[in-house]
Design an enzyme around this catalytic site. Structure first.
Site, PDB file in Angstrom:
ATOM      1  CG  PHE A  85      -0.267   0.440   2.502  1.00  0.00           C
ATOM      2  CD1 PHE A  85      -0.109   1.788   2.806  1.00  0.00           C
ATOM      3  CD2 PHE A  85       0.248  -0.492   3.408  1.00  0.00           C
ATOM      4  CE1 PHE A  85       0.529   2.192   3.974  1.00  0.00           C
ATOM      5  CE2 PHE A  85       0.882  -0.094   4.571  1.00  0.00           C
ATOM      6  CZ  PHE A  85       1.028   1.257   4.853  1.00  0.00           C
TER       7      PHE A  85
ATOM      8  CB  SER B 261       4.763  -7.338   5.785  1.00  0.00           C
ATOM      9  OG  SER B 261       3.861  -8.338   5.375  1.00  0.00           O
TER      10      SER B 261
ATOM     11  CB  CYS C  63      10.388  -0.355   2.712  1.00  0.00           C
ATOM     12  SG  CYS C  63      11.037   0.246   1.167  1.00  0.00           S
TER      13      CYS C  63
HETATM   14  P1  NAD Z   1       1.526  -6.610   3.072  1.00  0.00           P
HETATM   15  O1  NAD Z   1       2.560  -7.665   3.153  1.00  0.00           O
HETATM   16  O2  NAD Z   1       0.415  -6.630   4.049  1.00  0.00           O
HETATM   17  O3  NAD Z   1       0.820  -6.634   1.618  1.00  0.00           O
HETATM   18  C1  NAD Z   1       1.579  -6.618   0.431  1.00  0.00           C
HETATM   19  C2  NAD Z   1       0.771  -7.321  -0.672  1.00  0.00           C
HETATM   20  O4  NAD Z   1       0.596  -8.689  -0.306  1.00  0.00           O
HETATM   21  C3  NAD Z   1      -0.617  -6.738  -0.892  1.00  0.00           C
HETATM   22  O5  NAD Z   1      -0.882  -6.708  -2.277  1.00  0.00           O
HETATM   23  C4  NAD Z   1      -1.524  -7.716  -0.165  1.00  0.00           C
HETATM   24  O6  NAD Z   1      -2.803  -7.802  -0.764  1.00  0.00           O
HETATM   25  C5  NAD Z   1      -0.791  -9.033  -0.277  1.00  0.00           C
HETATM   26  N1  NAD Z   1      -0.982  -9.906   0.891  1.00  0.00           N
HETATM   27  C6  NAD Z   1      -1.124  -9.526   2.180  1.00  0.00           C
HETATM   28  N2  NAD Z   1      -1.231 -10.606   2.980  1.00  0.00           N
HETATM   29  C7  NAD Z   1      -1.167 -11.695   2.185  1.00  0.00           C
HETATM   30  C8  NAD Z   1      -1.212 -13.102   2.421  1.00  0.00           C
HETATM   31  N3  NAD Z   1      -1.356 -13.589   3.644  1.00  0.00           N
HETATM   32  N4  NAD Z   1      -1.100 -13.935   1.368  1.00  0.00           N
HETATM   33  C9  NAD Z   1      -0.939 -13.446   0.125  1.00  0.00           C
HETATM   34  N5  NAD Z   1      -0.898 -12.127  -0.163  1.00  0.00           N
HETATM   35  C10 NAD Z   1      -0.995 -11.245   0.845  1.00  0.00           C
HETATM   36  O7  NAD Z   1       2.301  -5.217   3.097  1.00  0.00           O
HETATM   37  P2  NAD Z   1       1.681  -3.757   3.175  1.00  0.00           P
HETATM   38  O8  NAD Z   1       1.135  -3.547   4.540  1.00  0.00           O
HETATM   39  O9  NAD Z   1       0.824  -3.490   2.004  1.00  0.00           O
HETATM   40  O10 NAD Z   1       3.005  -2.883   2.969  1.00  0.00           O
HETATM   41  C11 NAD Z   1       3.870  -2.526   4.014  1.00  0.00           C
HETATM   42  C12 NAD Z   1       5.034  -3.471   4.109  1.00  0.00           C
HETATM   43  O11 NAD Z   1       5.729  -3.505   2.877  1.00  0.00           O
HETATM   44  C13 NAD Z   1       6.060  -3.040   5.137  1.00  0.00           C
HETATM   45  O12 NAD Z   1       6.510  -4.186   5.817  1.00  0.00           O
HETATM   46  C14 NAD Z   1       7.170  -2.432   4.298  1.00  0.00           C
HETATM   47  O13 NAD Z   1       8.446  -2.450   4.897  1.00  0.00           O
HETATM   48  C15 NAD Z   1       7.124  -3.312   3.101  1.00  0.00           C
HETATM   49  N6  NAD Z   1       7.735  -2.659   1.944  1.00  0.00           N
HETATM   50  C16 NAD Z   1       8.950  -3.112   1.546  1.00  0.00           C
HETATM   51  C17 NAD Z   1       9.578  -2.506   0.475  1.00  0.00           C
HETATM   52  C18 NAD Z   1      10.912  -2.980   0.015  1.00  0.00           C
HETATM   53  O14 NAD Z   1      11.327  -2.554  -1.038  1.00  0.00           O
HETATM   54  N7  NAD Z   1      11.602  -3.845   0.735  1.00  0.00           N
HETATM   55  C19 NAD Z   1       8.966  -1.443  -0.198  1.00  0.00           C
HETATM   56  C20 NAD Z   1       7.710  -1.030   0.228  1.00  0.00           C
HETATM   57  C21 NAD Z   1       7.093  -1.652   1.316  1.00  0.00           C
END
Ligand code: NAD
Length: 501
Positions: free
Chosen positions: A154, A231, A286
């Site tokens: 997001f 995440s 992130c």
């Molecule tokens: P999230 O992991 O909750 O969701 C990311 C994506 O995965 C979304 O499209 C979501 O629909 C999907 N998803 C969520 N739970 C799932 C599951 N159990 N099974 C399959 N798909 C699933 O992350 P978020 O809250 O949207 O974003 C924030 C996180 O992203 C933070 O931890 C941040 O550090 C990380 N992030 C990392 C980077 C990087 O480059 N390393 C960049 C941006 C964000």
């Protein structure tokens, strides 16, 4: 407001908006008002299968399209994104909540990736060895994989998709984007722009959904690669499940970025950097700085300089000019972040500034003021966990070595920064620090598009970093051709293993 009055957000498949076959939906909230603003279609298995079939069909003619024609689409996309920066920024602010000026920065950094992709033909040049054996030439080419999917978080609803699709498409793949269900609409506008840029229908698709859609993409035999950003627990799951199904996977996870401040650092500059990098986008980056490691006696004056700057931050709706920090993404996330401030005090840290008493908390939006925690230590949850909110922790240490050990022992390794005036120590830090991206007097060292982005340890699962040259490698596979054109009259049976003659 009843659900019936909300706008609907559908999929984008085969070049048009397409309602779901499934009846499952979820609410898209407006974080600045705390009100629902849209109903989002959530794909079921049939929707995923249909989308993959459309993308697969489109792949055959797209991969046969000349390289320069593919790059031309990206050139046009570059112009369209550039001309519509503000529209893209406002669209994403409406659902994410970050300030429009911050969103403009996100669009600019995403645009870099489209610019980079315009030059992909140069990176797809293979190698050629003439006369590898007598009359035999050997050459290597890179070919696209087929249908590839991107699953995005997001916090960068426009930039992270651009990290992925620009290279994937220009390399000749067709692409399915599964954006975050929290702020999905901006991706549909990007889809319309790609169509205007001349991209054939079906090469870029947006499939909205939750775990049901993601799980089907992970197991679908026609999806050849998955790029994920989100995440760490989900990244690990995506990597393990995708690779078990034979796919190429790059899964970028969470972070806990440290900023090491040495006693010789310029205090004002270090405080400016810490405040900007900790509280920008409400800490939902992130590459945000989550921990400042203050070495020696710099801690007290540094904290004074940080608190002085924190008091001036204007918290409010991202769409209103002048605000510097918007709300958090959901009410639940705001409560979770606030619970870390509570927990920190119980674990023995000092709550120097408590964001829960900020005036913005009186509104219905998901606001939380900025918090500063002092005397944070490894073993406390506020140190060990990724909080992903406007909470900065200060760890006090005596030496550079102690600070370095702490950074290297932390399970995340996305970015790490050092602030000092000593070039020798900075160079040593670059050599020693176990993180994928290092900043020297730079708090948020997100690489430019012609390098690649990725962390170490729990911040990345997979071998290749995202975008840049490693992105091109990820979205293509190598083929080596050995060829000869002998005179058939010289041909004979030879059961020996081929060797250079
Ligand atoms: P999230 O992991 O909750 O969701 C990311 C994506 O995965 C979304 O499209 C979501 O629909 C999907 N998803 C969520 N739970 C799932 C599951 N159990 N099974 C399959 N798909 C699933 O992350 P978020 O809250 O949207 O974003 C924030 C996180 O992203 C933070 O931890 C941040 O550090 C990380 N992030 C990392 C980077 C990087 O480059 N390393 C960049 C941006 C964000």
């Amino acid at each position: 407001m009843t659900a019936i009055e909300l706008r609907s957000v559908n999929h984008w498949i085969g070049g048009k908006h397409l309602p779901s076959k499934s009846t499952r939906t979820s609410i898209v909230w407006n974080p600045a008002t705390g009100q629902p603003q849209a109903n989002l279609d959530l794909a079921d298995i049939d929707d995923v299968d249909h989308c993959v079939a459309v993308a697969k069909e489109a792949f055959h003619s797209w991969r046969a399209t000349p390289l320069s024609r593919r790059a031309e689409v990206m050139f046009k996309m570059r112009e369209l994104v550039d001309a519509n920066r503000r529209r893209i920024a406002e669209l994403l602010t409406m659902e994410h909540g970050k300030t429009v000026s911050d969103a403009m920065g996100e669009v600019a950094r995403g645009l870099e990736n489209i610019e980079f992709a315009c030059g992909v033909p140069n990176l797809l040049k293979g190698g050629y060895s003439e006369q590898a054996s007598r009359g035999v030439d050997v050459y290597q080419i890179r070919q696209p994989l087929g249908v590839v999917a991107g699953i995005t978080p997001f916090n960068f609803p426009a930039m992270v998709p651009m990290w992925m699709f620009a290279n994937a498409i220009t390399c000749g793949n067709s692409f399915i984007l599964k954006p975050s269900e929290k702020d999905p609409s901006v991706t549909l506008y990007l889809a319309e722009l790609l169509q205007q840029a001349g991209l054939p229908d079906g090469v870029f698709n947006v499939l909205h959904g939750d775990k049901v859609a993601v799980d089907r993409l992970l197991e679908h035999p026609d999806v050849k690669a998955i790029s994920f950003v989100g995440s760490t627990p989900v990244a690990k799951y995506i990597y393990e499940t995708g690779t078990r199904h034979g796919k190429r996977v790059q899964a970028l996870g969470g972070a806990k970025n440290h900023m090491l401040v040495l006693p010789d650092a310029d205090i004002g500059m270090a405080a400016d950097a810490a405040v900007s990098a900790a509280y920008g986008s409400a800490g939902e980056r992130c590459m945000a700085i989550a921990i400042v490691v203050a070495v020696g006696n710099i801690a007290d004056p540094l904290i004074d300089a940080i608190t002085e700057r924190m008091a001036k931050i204007k918290v409010g709706p991202g769409m209103e000019a002048g605000n510097e920090m918007g709300p958090l993404i959901t009410r639940e996330h705001r409560e979770r972040v606030a619970s870390y401030v509570d927990g920190a005090a119980k674990e023995g840290a000092t709550v120097t500034v408590d964001g829960r008493s900020d005036a913005s908390m009186n509104s219905d939006g998901f606001f939380l003021g900025t918090s500063l925690l002092d005397n944070v230590k490894p073993g406390m949850r506020c140190y060990d966990d990724e909080i992903f909110g406007p909470v900065l922790g200060i760890v006090r240490v005596k030496t550079y070595e102690e600070a370095l050990r702490m950074i290297n022992d932390h399970p995340y390794g996305n970015g790490a920064a050092i602030f000092t005036r000593d070039g020798g120590v900075a160079r040593q830090f670059q050599f020693d620090a176990e993180a994928g991206m290092i900043g020297i007097n730079v708090p948020i060292p997100v690489p430019v598009a012609y390098y690649s982005f990725g962390g170490w340890k729990g911040s990345l699962f997979g071998d290749l970093h995202m975008y840049g040259p490693e992105g091109v490698q990820f979205y293509t596979r190598s083929k080596v051709v050995t060829s000869r054109w002998p005179d058939p009259s010289s041909s004979k049976v030879d059961l020996g293993f081929p060797q250079v003659r």
